[in-house]
Design an enzyme around this catalytic site. Structure first.
Site, PDB file in Angstrom:
ATOM      1  N   LEU A   1       0.825  -1.211   0.000  1.00 55.00           N
ATOM      2  CA  LEU A   1       0.000   0.000   0.000  1.00 55.00           C
ATOM      3  C   LEU A   1       0.863   1.268   0.000  1.00 55.00           C
ATOM      4  O   LEU A   1       0.425   2.347   0.390  1.00 55.00           O
ATOM      5  CB  LEU A   1      -0.961  -0.009   1.202  1.00 55.00           C
ATOM      6  CG  LEU A   1      -1.917  -1.215   1.235  1.00 55.00           C
ATOM      7  CD1 LEU A   1      -2.717  -1.244   2.524  1.00 55.00           C
ATOM      8  CD2 LEU A   1      -2.860  -1.209   0.027  1.00 55.00           C
TER       9      LEU A   1
ATOM     10  N   ASP B   1       3.642   4.690  -7.638  1.00 51.19           N
ATOM     11  CA  ASP B   1       3.368   4.916  -6.216  1.00 51.19           C
ATOM     12  C   ASP B   1       3.616   6.369  -5.828  1.00 51.19           C
ATOM     13  O   ASP B   1       2.816   6.986  -5.123  1.00 51.19           O
ATOM     14  CB  ASP B   1       4.258   4.007  -5.349  1.00 51.19           C
ATOM     15  CG  ASP B   1       4.068   2.542  -5.687  1.00 51.19           C
ATOM     16  OD1 ASP B   1       3.097   2.228  -6.398  1.00 51.19           O
ATOM     17  OD2 ASP B   1       4.889   1.722  -5.240  1.00 51.19           O
TER      18      ASP B   1
HETATM   19  C1  GLA Z   1       5.424  -1.622  -6.768  1.00 48.98           C
HETATM   20  C2  GLA Z   1       6.269  -0.558  -7.468  1.00 48.98           C
HETATM   21  C3  GLA Z   1       5.444   0.189  -8.515  1.00 48.98           C
HETATM   22  C4  GLA Z   1       4.719  -0.772  -9.447  1.00 48.98           C
HETATM   23  C5  GLA Z   1       3.988  -1.855  -8.661  1.00 48.98           C
HETATM   24  C6  GLA Z   1       3.396  -2.906  -9.547  1.00 48.98           C
HETATM   25  O1  GLA Z   1       4.418  -1.024  -6.006  1.00 48.98           O
HETATM   26  O2  GLA Z   1       6.772   0.357  -6.527  1.00 48.98           O
HETATM   27  O3  GLA Z   1       6.262   1.069  -9.221  1.00 48.98           O
HETATM   28  O4  GLA Z   1       5.602  -1.318 -10.375  1.00 48.98           O
HETATM   29  O5  GLA Z   1       4.841  -2.490  -7.720  1.00 48.98           O
HETATM   30  O6  GLA Z   1       2.398  -2.360 -10.340  1.00 48.98           O
END
Ligand code: GLA
Length: 393
Positions: A138, A185
């Site tokens: 998260l 993220d």
């Molecule tokens: C992690 C990474 C993101 C993305 C997700 C998968 O959260 O930090 O950049 O690649 O995995 O979608």
């Protein structure tokens, strides 16, 4: 002196008061100058496509990381983590290098990013708290980065725009935490808006805020409490496979692979690269469709895409795990669940379900009972509405 920690579902205002009080307790009854706050995020759809120039669709969730801040006359940055009763400090005038303390690295990485861009960061005291479950997929680390990026942006007067801040945080994660993540993220925790999903195009960095306000629909997050380890190598391996497939197929990214020509193109790849590529190309297509269905209010259609996304992540991208698969399979059979899939990097962490609000309680207990019976643990389940990205209060 020790104030009890707030409940994980405490509202934002209560958490802001809590860190202000915790700051006064820690630092001789002096008030902080301000509080910096950033939410966690949940990705609705568009998984493992951000580092392939794809499209993602996250929302900021009602769980936050906060830091109460007071500037100091020197260049010492001192952080007190009130949750784990940890304290660490470093001098921002000296070379800021990666540390053995993993949590401090996110902060150091951000400070180093400002210094590298010619904005020396002055000293400050900080009291830190987070209600975002750690290791649950998260984005607790992106939230920590964003909190300190806003602090540094304010204290240095650098005036970096949201996209620049997100890129700086991503770089901190690459260099100081050793995770070669995409940009989803950091963009999500900085750019999301209340009542909206963020449709973020990782190729041209454009964003569209898609309203998500139907009162009958809610986002359910099911934290398996199985910890993933992105830095553990599998994430980086997936990135390398995508780069290799891109190179073999002669495109500049998997985003450019035309879905209609996929069967022919895949015949040039070995079995593993075929599966990885098929996931990425079809997931980008699903995300595109999801945005349209959401705008049309077609929740069953959207839910179906979530289910398909999970199957693809499980079978083709191979980033799920047994416990998450069991949670997802259980949820998908329950009345009131439009769709369910793993969310985030994978290898544990959380699942997301789109559910009818009126049935959310019943759905949560049914999932918990089934998983408890089979695996002898109870997933942590909560619902959230999309909330605002990082800010200073
Ligand atoms: C992690 C990474 C993101 C993305 C997700 C998968 O959260 O930090 O950049 O690649 O995995 O979608």
């Amino acid at each position: 002196m020790n104030t009890p920690l707030p409940a994980p579902d405490s509202p934002k205002d209560a958490l802001v008061s809590f860190v202000r009080d915790a700051f006064k307790n820690r630092f001789s009854n002096v008030d902080p100058d301000f509080v910096s706050i950033a939410p966690g995020r949940v990705n609705i759809i568009g998984e493992h496509v951000d580092y392939n120039n794809g499209i993602v669709m996250p929302a900021a969730i009602e769980r936050w990381t906060l830091a109460a801040i007071r500037t100091r006359p020197d260049s010492i940055i001192r952080i007190h983590d009130v949750q784990f009763n940890l304290e660490a400090q470093f001098d921002a005038k000296e070379e800021v290098k990666p540390d053995t303390l993993s949590w401090l690295n996110y902060i150091k990485g951000v400070v180093a990013g400002f210094i590298r861009r010619g904005h020396p960061v002055p000293g400050f005291d900080a009291v830190l708290y987070s209600s975002i479950p750690h290791g649950a997929g998260l984005s607790s680390s992106a939230a920590l980065e964003a909190v300190f990026a806003l602090v540094a942006n304010k204290l240095t007067g650098a005036g970096l725009e949201p996209l620049e801040l997100a890129l700086l945080c991503q770089q901190a994660e690459h260099v100081f935490a050793g995770v070669p993540c995409g940009l989803m993220d950091q963009m999500a925790v900085i750019r999301c808006e209340e009542g909206h999903l963020l449709e973020f195009d990782c190729r041209d960095h454009s964003v569209e805020q898609i309203p998500f306000t139907d009162p009958n629909l809610t986002i359910m997050i099911i934290d398996s409490k199985v910890k993933h380890e992105l830095a553990g190598g599998e994430y980086a391996k997936r990135r390398r496979s995508c780069d290799l497939a891109t190179c073999i197929l002669g495109f500049s990214s998997l985003r450019d692979v035309p879905i209609d020509d996929l069967p022919r193109l895949l015949s040039h790849l070995d079995n593993t690269l075929t599966k990885r590529t098929r996931h990425v190309v079809t997931e980008i297509e699903r995300t595109r469709k999801a945005a349209l269905l959401l705008k049309a209010g077609d929740f069953p259609g959207l839910g179906q895409l979530l289910n398909e996304s999970h199957a693809s992540l499980k079978d083709d991208y191979e980033v799920s795990c047994e416990e998450i698969d069991a949670i997802v399979a259980t949820a998908q059979t329950l009345p009131g669940v439009y769709g369910c899939r793993m969310t985030g990097g994978g290898f544990g962490g959380s699942a997301i379900a789109l559910v009818r609000k009126s049935e959310a309680k019943e759905i949560a207990s049914r999932i918990q009972e089934t998983i408890q019976l089979k695996y002898h643990f109870k997933p942590e389940i909560f619902t959230t509405v999309p909330t605002n990205g990082a800010c200073i209060v």
